[in-house]
Design a protein around this motif. Structure first.
Motif, PDB file in Angstrom:
ATOM      1  N   ASN A 203       0.821  -1.209   0.000  1.00  0.00           N
ATOM      2  CA  ASN A 203       0.000   0.000   0.000  1.00  0.00           C
ATOM      3  C   ASN A 203       0.856   1.260   0.000  1.00  0.00           C
ATOM      4  O   ASN A 203       0.517   2.266  -0.633  1.00  0.00           O
ATOM      5  CB  ASN A 203      -0.941   0.019   1.207  1.00  0.00           C
ATOM      6  CG  ASN A 203      -2.083  -0.960   1.088  1.00  0.00           C
ATOM      7  OD1 ASN A 203      -2.402  -1.696   2.012  1.00  0.00           O
ATOM      8  ND2 ASN A 203      -2.730  -0.998  -0.071  1.00  0.00           N
ATOM      9  N   LYS A 204       1.972   1.207   0.699  1.00  0.00           N
ATOM     10  CA  LYS A 204       2.886   2.355   0.712  1.00  0.00           C
ATOM     11  C   LYS A 204       3.401   2.642  -0.696  1.00  0.00           C
ATOM     12  O   LYS A 204       3.427   3.802  -1.142  1.00  0.00           O
ATOM     13  CB  LYS A 204       4.060   2.063   1.659  1.00  0.00           C
ATOM     14  CG  LYS A 204       5.143   3.134   1.667  1.00  0.00           C
ATOM     15  CD  LYS A 204       6.262   2.781   2.646  1.00  0.00           C
ATOM     16  CE  LYS A 204       7.371   3.839   2.628  1.00  0.00           C
ATOM     17  NZ  LYS A 204       8.424   3.551   3.640  1.00  0.00           N
ATOM     18  N   VAL A 205       3.801   1.576  -1.398  1.00  0.00           N
ATOM     19  CA  VAL A 205       4.414   1.746  -2.716  1.00  0.00           C
ATOM     20  C   VAL A 205       3.395   2.167  -3.776  1.00  0.00           C
ATOM     21  O   VAL A 205       3.711   2.952  -4.675  1.00  0.00           O
ATOM     22  CB  VAL A 205       5.147   0.448  -3.140  1.00  0.00           C
ATOM     23  CG1 VAL A 205       5.637   0.538  -4.570  1.00  0.00           C
ATOM     24  CG2 VAL A 205       6.330   0.203  -2.207  1.00  0.00           C
ATOM     25  N   ILE A 206       2.150   1.686  -3.690  1.00  0.00           N
ATOM     26  CA  ILE A 206       1.143   2.111  -4.676  1.00  0.00           C
ATOM     27  C   ILE A 206       0.448   3.394  -4.237  1.00  0.00           C
ATOM     28  O   ILE A 206      -0.491   3.852  -4.873  1.00  0.00           O
ATOM     29  CB  ILE A 206       0.113   0.996  -4.975  1.00  0.00           C
ATOM     30  CG1 ILE A 206      -0.706   0.653  -3.734  1.00  0.00           C
ATOM     31  CG2 ILE A 206       0.793  -0.238  -5.541  1.00  0.00           C
ATOM     32  CD1 ILE A 206      -1.843  -0.330  -4.018  1.00  0.00           C
ATOM     33  N   ARG A 207       0.905   3.950  -3.106  1.00  0.00           N
ATOM     34  CA  ARG A 207       0.552   5.297  -2.660  1.00  0.00           C
ATOM     35  C   ARG A 207      -0.895   5.472  -2.222  1.00  0.00           C
ATOM     36  O   ARG A 207      -1.502   6.524  -2.415  1.00  0.00           O
ATOM     37  CB  ARG A 207       0.905   6.314  -3.761  1.00  0.00           C
ATOM     38  CG  ARG A 207       2.379   6.330  -4.121  1.00  0.00           C
ATOM     39  CD  ARG A 207       2.705   7.345  -5.193  1.00  0.00           C
ATOM     40  NE  ARG A 207       2.054   7.069  -6.462  1.00  0.00           N
ATOM     41  CZ  ARG A 207       2.476   6.188  -7.362  1.00  0.00           C
ATOM     42  NH1 ARG A 207       3.579   5.483  -7.136  1.00  0.00           N
ATOM     43  NH2 ARG A 207       1.826   6.014  -8.484  1.00  0.00           N
ATOM     44  N   ASN A 208      -1.452   4.443  -1.584  1.00  0.00           N
ATOM     45  CA  ASN A 208      -2.760   4.629  -0.966  1.00  0.00           C
ATOM     46  C   ASN A 208      -2.745   4.234   0.511  1.00  0.00           C
ATOM     47  O   ASN A 208      -3.790   4.022   1.126  1.00  0.00           O
ATOM     48  CB  ASN A 208      -3.854   3.867  -1.727  1.00  0.00           C
ATOM     49  CG  ASN A 208      -3.702   2.353  -1.645  1.00  0.00           C
ATOM     50  OD1 ASN A 208      -2.700   1.854  -1.126  1.00  0.00           O
ATOM     51  ND2 ASN A 208      -4.678   1.629  -2.180  1.00  0.00           N
ATOM     52  N   GLY A 209      -1.542   4.139   1.089  1.00  0.00           N
ATOM     53  CA  GLY A 209      -1.419   3.781   2.500  1.00  0.00           C
ATOM     54  C   GLY A 209      -1.729   4.952   3.415  1.00  0.00           C
ATOM     55  O   GLY A 209      -1.826   6.114   2.981  1.00  0.00           O
ATOM     56  N   LEU A 210      -1.894   4.651   4.684  1.00  0.00           N
ATOM     57  CA  LEU A 210      -2.104   5.684   5.701  1.00  0.00           C
ATOM     58  C   LEU A 210      -0.853   5.785   6.567  1.00  0.00           C
ATOM     59  O   LEU A 210      -0.245   4.765   6.908  1.00  0.00           O
ATOM     60  CB  LEU A 210      -3.320   5.370   6.586  1.00  0.00           C
ATOM     61  CG  LEU A 210      -4.674   5.865   6.049  1.00  0.00           C
ATOM     62  CD1 LEU A 210      -5.130   4.962   4.907  1.00  0.00           C
ATOM     63  CD2 LEU A 210      -5.715   5.887   7.160  1.00  0.00           C
ATOM     64  N   HIS A 217      -5.756  13.810  11.565  1.00  0.00           N
ATOM     65  CA  HIS A 217      -6.875  14.281  10.744  1.00  0.00           C
ATOM     66  C   HIS A 217      -7.956  13.194  10.710  1.00  0.00           C
ATOM     67  O   HIS A 217      -8.212  12.589   9.657  1.00  0.00           O
ATOM     68  CB  HIS A 217      -6.404  14.618   9.334  1.00  0.00           C
ATOM     69  CG  HIS A 217      -5.246  15.570   9.302  1.00  0.00           C
ATOM     70  ND1 HIS A 217      -5.391  16.925   9.518  1.00  0.00           N
ATOM     71  CD2 HIS A 217      -3.917  15.365   9.114  1.00  0.00           C
ATOM     72  CE1 HIS A 217      -4.212  17.515   9.458  1.00  0.00           C
ATOM     73  NE2 HIS A 217      -3.296  16.591   9.217  1.00  0.00           N
ATOM     74  N   MET A 218      -8.568  12.968  11.848  1.00  0.00           N
ATOM     75  CA  MET A 218      -9.549  11.882  11.947  1.00  0.00           C
ATOM     76  C   MET A 218     -10.804  12.159  11.124  1.00  0.00           C
ATOM     77  O   MET A 218     -11.584  11.244  10.847  1.00  0.00           O
ATOM     78  CB  MET A 218      -9.907  11.627  13.403  1.00  0.00           C
ATOM     79  CG  MET A 218      -8.763  11.061  14.244  1.00  0.00           C
ATOM     80  SD  MET A 218      -8.001   9.555  13.551  1.00  0.00           S
ATOM     81  CE  MET A 218      -9.377   8.399  13.582  1.00  0.00           C
ATOM     82  N   ASP A 219     -11.008  13.416  10.697  1.00  0.00           N
ATOM     83  CA  ASP A 219     -12.180  13.737   9.876  1.00  0.00           C
ATOM     84  C   ASP A 219     -12.092  13.093   8.491  1.00  0.00           C
ATOM     85  O   ASP A 219     -13.128  12.814   7.861  1.00  0.00           O
ATOM     86  CB  ASP A 219     -12.334  15.255   9.744  1.00  0.00           C
ATOM     87  CG  ASP A 219     -11.074  15.930   9.199  1.00  0.00           C
ATOM     88  OD1 ASP A 219      -9.974  15.430   9.494  1.00  0.00           O
ATOM     89  OD2 ASP A 219     -11.209  16.947   8.502  1.00  0.00           O
ATOM     90  N   VAL A 250     -12.498   2.741  12.826  1.00  0.00           N
ATOM     91  CA  VAL A 250     -12.234   4.178  12.959  1.00  0.00           C
ATOM     92  C   VAL A 250     -12.326   4.603  14.424  1.00  0.00           C
ATOM     93  O   VAL A 250     -11.484   5.367  14.912  1.00  0.00           O
ATOM     94  CB  VAL A 250     -13.212   4.997  12.084  1.00  0.00           C
ATOM     95  CG1 VAL A 250     -13.077   6.492  12.403  1.00  0.00           C
ATOM     96  CG2 VAL A 250     -12.956   4.744  10.605  1.00  0.00           C
ATOM     97  N   GLU A 251     -13.318   4.087  15.137  1.00  0.00           N
ATOM     98  CA  GLU A 251     -13.462   4.423  16.554  1.00  0.00           C
ATOM     99  C   GLU A 251     -12.255   3.941  17.355  1.00  0.00           C
ATOM    100  O   GLU A 251     -11.778   4.619  18.271  1.00  0.00           O
ATOM    101  CB  GLU A 251     -14.758   3.810  17.107  1.00  0.00           C
ATOM    102  CG  GLU A 251     -16.025   4.487  16.584  1.00  0.00           C
ATOM    103  CD  GLU A 251     -17.285   3.766  17.022  1.00  0.00           C
ATOM    104  OE1 GLU A 251     -17.173   2.638  17.587  1.00  0.00           O
ATOM    105  OE2 GLU A 251     -18.393   4.306  16.806  1.00  0.00           O
ATOM    106  N   ALA A 257      -5.170   7.288  18.379  1.00  0.00           N
ATOM    107  CA  ALA A 257      -4.612   8.598  18.022  1.00  0.00           C
ATOM    108  C   ALA A 257      -4.359   9.428  19.264  1.00  0.00           C
ATOM    109  O   ALA A 257      -3.328  10.110  19.383  1.00  0.00           O
ATOM    110  CB  ALA A 257      -5.559   9.328  17.074  1.00  0.00           C
ATOM    111  N   GLU A 258      -5.265   9.359  20.206  1.00  0.00           N
ATOM    112  CA  GLU A 258      -5.118  10.125  21.447  1.00  0.00           C
ATOM    113  C   GLU A 258      -3.938   9.599  22.261  1.00  0.00           C
ATOM    114  O   GLU A 258      -3.140  10.374  22.795  1.00  0.00           O
ATOM    115  CB  GLU A 258      -6.405  10.044  22.265  1.00  0.00           C
ATOM    116  CG  GLU A 258      -6.370  10.878  23.528  1.00  0.00           C
ATOM    117  CD  GLU A 258      -7.694  10.848  24.281  1.00  0.00           C
ATOM    118  OE1 GLU A 258      -7.746  11.395  25.406  1.00  0.00           O
ATOM    119  OE2 GLU A 258      -8.680  10.280  23.759  1.00  0.00           O
TER     120      GLU A 258
END
Length: 488
Positions: A203-210, A217-219, A250-251, A257-258
């Motif tokens: 995913n990193k290499v095809i550029r859609n990773g997080l 930016h949880m929004d 996501v939750e 994240a916190e």
């Protein structure tokens, strides 16, 4: 005595008390001679201990400002132990690549065992700052589990671990995809740890990773994660997810994240500022060069660059800042998973090495394949990395073998010499190894701390390796404990 104790020794502690004038004792000459002999033996022991301490101090103090510890085989060489020991003289210990597929087993000064996967092995040294660089992939559930385990065992992690905001996030679904991918490959499976490392790097290499920075930016986090999950569901029939699954994930990451907030750092800036401030930096590699995505036995490799180049790309530091790079090599060879292994031993000797060396994976528990030390592969790794020295580990495991072999060269079935480690796996599978036999030793060397005290045949083995690869062996492991190390 632990290495840390050697490093703190005050030479004055070895001074013998001043002799007090006393009347000549009426004792027989034989008794007086006995006292002299005992004192001579005591002075000899002190000198020997001081020599070992001086060797340790000399080696550690001579290391460059930025140094690295890298594996030279197929992983599991014992890098974590050396990093743990060297960390006592470094301000920062950094991981530059890989993820929780790297398993490092280390012992503290009390002999307590710790199994680390993502947290750098310098964490047991309370004055060391640990960094997880941009080249690594971070599975947050595993990361926090590891931290909780360290904290519950009295190892403080608060304020001591920095995670790059550029590092990619590895999700649970990456691990599911890893397993599905192995099933899809059938008999050609790679033998991964199924920790999701490959899918995350994909995913990193095809550029859609997080990345870790996306947690700020949880929004928009949910939409990006949905893209990843949708992509996996399209690719693998056995992968399913729902809007409920996405919502729960996501939750969960909102809570992560916190908690991760205090750890997140621009580590590229931190590392370069540390260099400017003359802080000493030690880089801990995961896996090993023979698993490198470019230089290893592809496709039976990892998904990152655990060779010297990965230090710069995985931390954002310039090549000219690098100094000493230490290659860690077992006194024999092991490999976990699939892939070619020219010097593999399939009989009783291989079983003996596995049992004596406790060769079972730290991360997976899988039994490791064992074989003689492959000099061709080692020389190849030395060329790629430019090692300044080697750490030969587990020399004690070879104790009791009447004969020890070194795989010194390769040739084809018809006897034609192969100059280097081949990229062609078909050729590699057909390769014949030429061996050089050396005599073994029977003496227990686990308590030896001075190189000169090793059996002559053990020293011959070490020095023959140095001669064949052209790199000095400066560290020799003779047991799992911190103090079970000879400085040569």
């Amino acid at each position: 005595m632990p290495v840390s104790a050697f490093l703190s020794l005050d030479p004055a502690a070895y001074l013998l008390p001043a002799a007090r004038p006393r009347p000549r004792p009426p004792a027989p000459r034989l008794r007086l001679r006995r006292v002299v002999v005992l004192r001579a033996a005591s002075v000899s022991a002190v000198a020997e201990e001081s020599s070992a301490a001086a060797a340790a101090r000399g080696r550690l103090e001579s290391l460059s400002q930025v140094a690295g510890v890298l594996g030279t085989q197929w992983g599991d060489e014992g890098k974590g132990k050396l990093v743990d020991i060297l960390a006592q003289r470094f301000d920062v210990v950094a991981r530059c690549q890989g993820g929780a597929n790297a398993g490092h087993t280390i012992y503290n000064s009390e002999g307590k065992k710790f199994s680390l996967h993502l947290v750098p092995s310098g964490i047991l040294n309370e004055n060391t700052q640990c960094v997880i660089g941009n080249g690594a992939v971070v599975h947050l559930p595993g990361f926090f589990k590891e931290i909780d385990g360290l904290e519950s065992n009295g190892v403080s992690c608060k304020g001591r671990i920095l995670v790059s905001d550029r590092a990619h996030l590895l999700f649970d679904f990456h691990q599911v995809v890893d397993g599905l991918r192995e099933v899809e490959l059938g008999n050609s499976f790679i033998g991964t740890t199924k920790r999701g490392i490959g899918p995350c790097y994909s995913n990193k290499v095809i550029r859609n990773g997080l990345r870790v920075s996306d947690l700020r930016h949880m929004d928009t986090f949910g939409a990006k994660l949905n893209t990843l999950l949708k992509d996996a569901a399209t690719r693998f029939k056995g992968f399913e997810y729902s809007s409920k699954t996405l919502k729960e994930e996501v939750e969960k990451y909102e809570r992560f994240a916190e908690r991760l907030g205090p750890y997140i750092t621009d580590t590229v800036h931190f590392m370069n500022e540390s260099i400017l401030q003359k802080k000493k930096i030690l880089v801990e590699g995961g896996q090993a060069t023979m698993l490198d995505i470019d230089f290893g036995t592809y496709p039976f490799v990892t998904s990152s660059s655990p060779s010297a180049g990965g230090i710069c790309t995985g931390l954002g530091i310039a090549p000219r800042t690098l100094g000493d790079i230490i290659g860690v090599v077992k006194a024999y060879t092991t490999r976990v998973g699939s892939g070619p292994f020219p010097t593999e031993l399939l009989g009783k000797t291989g079983d003996l090495l596995r049992a004596s060396g406790m060769e079972f994976g730290t991360t997976t528990g899988r039994p490791r394949r064992c074989g003689w030390l492959d000099i061709v592969a080692l020389r190849y790794c030395c060329q790629i990395n430019g090692f300044s020295s080697l750490n030969l580990t587990k020399l004690d495991v070879l104790t009791g073998l009447k004969e020890i072999k070194l795989g010194t060269s390769y040739c084809t079935e018809d006897g034609k010499a192969i100059d280097s480690f081949p990229a062609d796996l078909d050729l590699l599978e057909q390769t014949k190894v030429k061996y050089e036999a050396l005599p073994g030793w029977e003496e227990d060397i686990s308590s030896v701390r001075d190189y000169d005290d090793l059996p002559e045949t053990a020293r011959l083995y070490v020095e023959r390796i140095e001669e064949l690869v052209g790199i000095p062996v400066h560290y020799i492991g003779v047991g799992p404990g911190r103090d079970a190390l000879i400085y040569k």
